[in-house]
Scaffold this active site. Structure first.
Site, PDB file in Angstrom:
ATOM      1  N   ALA A 107     -80.441  19.931  -4.873  1.00  0.00           N
ATOM      2  CA  ALA A 107     -81.621  19.789  -5.609  1.00  0.00           C
ATOM      3  C   ALA A 107     -81.640  19.619  -7.115  1.00  0.00           C
ATOM      4  CB  ALA A 107     -82.620  21.115  -5.289  1.00  0.00           C
TER       5      ALA A 107
ATOM      6  N   ASN B 110     -75.076  31.563  -0.438  1.00  0.00           N
ATOM      7  CA  ASN B 110     -75.300  31.049  -1.815  1.00  0.00           C
ATOM      8  C   ASN B 110     -76.386  31.428  -2.509  1.00  0.00           C
ATOM      9  OD1 ASN B 110     -77.331  28.568  -3.014  1.00  0.00           O
ATOM     10  ND2 ASN B 110     -76.950  28.228  -0.585  1.00  0.00           N
TER      11      ASN B 110
ATOM     12  N   SER C  42     -86.085  26.758  -0.699  1.00  0.00           N
ATOM     13  CA  SER C  42     -84.975  27.381  -0.944  1.00  0.00           C
ATOM     14  C   SER C  42     -85.083  28.812  -1.555  1.00  0.00           C
ATOM     15  CB  SER C  42     -84.440  26.785  -2.369  1.00  0.00           C
ATOM     16  OG  SER C  42     -83.406  27.522  -3.194  1.00  0.00           O
TER      17      SER C  42
ATOM     18  N   ASN D  42     -83.546  30.785  -3.468  1.00  0.00           N
ATOM     19  CA  ASN D  42     -82.940  31.050  -4.646  1.00  0.00           C
ATOM     20  C   ASN D  42     -83.829  30.764  -5.988  1.00  0.00           C
ATOM     21  OD1 ASN D  42     -80.627  32.255  -3.238  1.00  0.00           O
ATOM     22  ND2 ASN D  42     -80.114  29.842  -2.814  1.00  0.00           N
TER      23      ASN D  42
ATOM     24  N   LYS E  43     -88.689  19.678   3.147  1.00  0.00           N
ATOM     25  CA  LYS E  43     -87.787  20.478   3.893  1.00  0.00           C
ATOM     26  C   LYS E  43     -88.185  22.091   3.960  1.00  0.00           C
ATOM     27  CE  LYS E  43     -82.857  21.523   3.595  1.00  0.00           C
ATOM     28  NZ  LYS E  43     -81.533  21.248   2.853  1.00  0.00           N
TER      29      LYS E  43
ATOM     30  N   THR F  66     -72.091  22.884   5.263  1.00  0.00           N
ATOM     31  CA  THR F  66     -71.155  23.873   5.516  1.00  0.00           C
ATOM     32  C   THR F  66     -70.164  23.713   6.438  1.00  0.00           C
ATOM     33  OG1 THR F  66     -72.794  25.296   5.043  1.00  0.00           O
ATOM     34  CG2 THR F  66     -70.993  26.185   6.048  1.00  0.00           C
TER      35      THR F  66
END
EC number: 1.3.5.2
Length: 379
Positions: free
Chosen positions: A103, A128, A196, A198, A231, A340
């Site tokens: 990103a 993560n 996300s 995070n 997304k 991954t």
């Protein structure tokens, strides 16, 4: 002379990645960037030829055209791997049919404190909490411009746009628009990342009005009519996904990427995170890899069913094998992404998946991969 590139050294790479996954990853990206800078030298050409020989596989039955772009294979690189576009010109040599950078945020940001990237080998997963660390849209645009001057794009390149941490949620739209303006000429499609876990508060943007404003503002400045996708999180309710589908139609989005990482911890074999000594339940961050395979496929099926296959879906989450890929395609995904799985299976996994998809087409007597998209609903 050709040889199966990287096979002798891959175990060493895995060991380094296990000890310090983020550092090993950064070293890989820097190496690939240097290779791209030297692609026209004798040694650069030799390495790229060997990469092609070792990792690429193409078959006309896998080639698709979407949004005016040609995807030689349906398997792409997911966002999160190449945040600054350092290796944007190299991913096709690993067999990817397309690659998503980011990103990327409007403002450069260091991300969250380290350690912030962990492998969960028992679960074939990663945790993560990087926090969208990247050099910022202006610098990424410069990197990409230099890359395309050396060699024009060989595969479609997408850019995943995220809100800067310092930007208040109510000003999020201007943050996405600012990044888009820097980058619009340097990529083929764009992704609005509102999923996300995070970036504080980011996932709340998926809910209704604020996403509405972001999409409206982005499309209003999209003079080159670049495909824009959104997304989404695997943790959304069906009602929330229905709302996003409605917005996708309203703002003529090119498609939906399903899904990002999960904040749920159910069903994990990992109890304690070795690096920190804490319970996995207490550790912040998003889980990717095998634990989200089933849920992401359920979300793909739901979107395909709700839209009757009229809105292209990029399926991502827990793809390790051709079987995993086939499951997502027959559930409704036109394209796929993985990251991954690529780390765990090694760089050969892309060509292995593509070969496996061709075998599936032959097994079901299909002449083209597009015939398999959403096949579960037609049988």
């Amino acid at each position: 002379m050709m040889f199966n590139f990287a096979q002798p050294v891959y175990p060493l790479v895995l060991t380094a990645a296990k000890n310090n996954p983020e550092n090993a990853h950064q070293q890989l990206l820097k190496t690939l960037h240097r290779l791209d800078e030297n692609r026209h030298t004798v040694w650069g050409k030799w390495i790229l030829e060997n990469l092609d020989h070792s990792f690429t596989f193409e078959d006309s039955r896998l080639q698709q055209n979407l949004w005016g772009l040609t995807f030689k294979t349906p398997v792409g690189l997911a966002a999160g791997c190449d945040k600054d576009g350092l290796a944007a010109g190299i991913w096709d040599h690993f067999g990817f049919g397309f690659a998503e950078i980011g990103a990327v945020t409007l403002h450069a940001q260091p991300g969250n404190p380290k350690p912030r990237l962990f492998r969960l080998p028992q679960d074939k997963a990663a945790l993560n909490r990087l926090g969208a660390n990247n050099q910022g849209a202006q610098k990424v645009a410069q990197t990409l411009k230099e890359t395309w001057q050396r060699q024009p794009r060989q595969i479609p390149i997408g850019i995943n746009l995220c809100k800067s941490k310092i930007t208040p949620l109510e000003q999020a739209a201007m943050d996405y628009v600012g990044s888009f303006r820097y980058l619009e000429e340097d990529a083929d499609y764009f992704v609005v990342n509102v999923s996300s876990p995070n970036t504080p508060g980011l996932r709340s943007l998926q809910e209704g009005e604020q996403l509405n404003v972001i999409l409206q503002e982005l499309q209003s400045v999209n003079s080159l009519t670049k495909p824009i996708l959104v997304k989404i999180s695997p943790d959304l309710s069906w009602e929330s996904i229905k709302l996003i589908i409605k917005l996708a139609k309203t703002y003529q989005l090119a498609g939906i990427i399903a899904t990002n990482t999960t904040i749920k911890r159910e069903g994990l074999k990992t109890n304690i995170l070795e690096k920190t000594g804490n319970s996995i339940q207490e550790e912040a961050g998003g889980i990717s890899g095998q634990p989200i395979r089933q849920r992401s496929t359920e979300v793909i099926r739901f979107i395909y069913e709700q839209t009757q296959g009229t809105l292209p879906i990029i399926g991502v989450g827990g793809i390790f094998t051709a079987e995993d890929a086939w499951e997502k395609i027959t559930s409704g995904a036109s394209l796929l992404q993985l990251y991954t799985g690529w780390i765990y299976q090694g760089p050969w996994c892309i060509s292995n998946i593509n070969r496996g998809l061709v075998r599936k087409l032959e097994k079901y007597k299909l002449s083209h991969i597009s015939e398999a998209v959403g096949m579960d609903f037609n049988s």
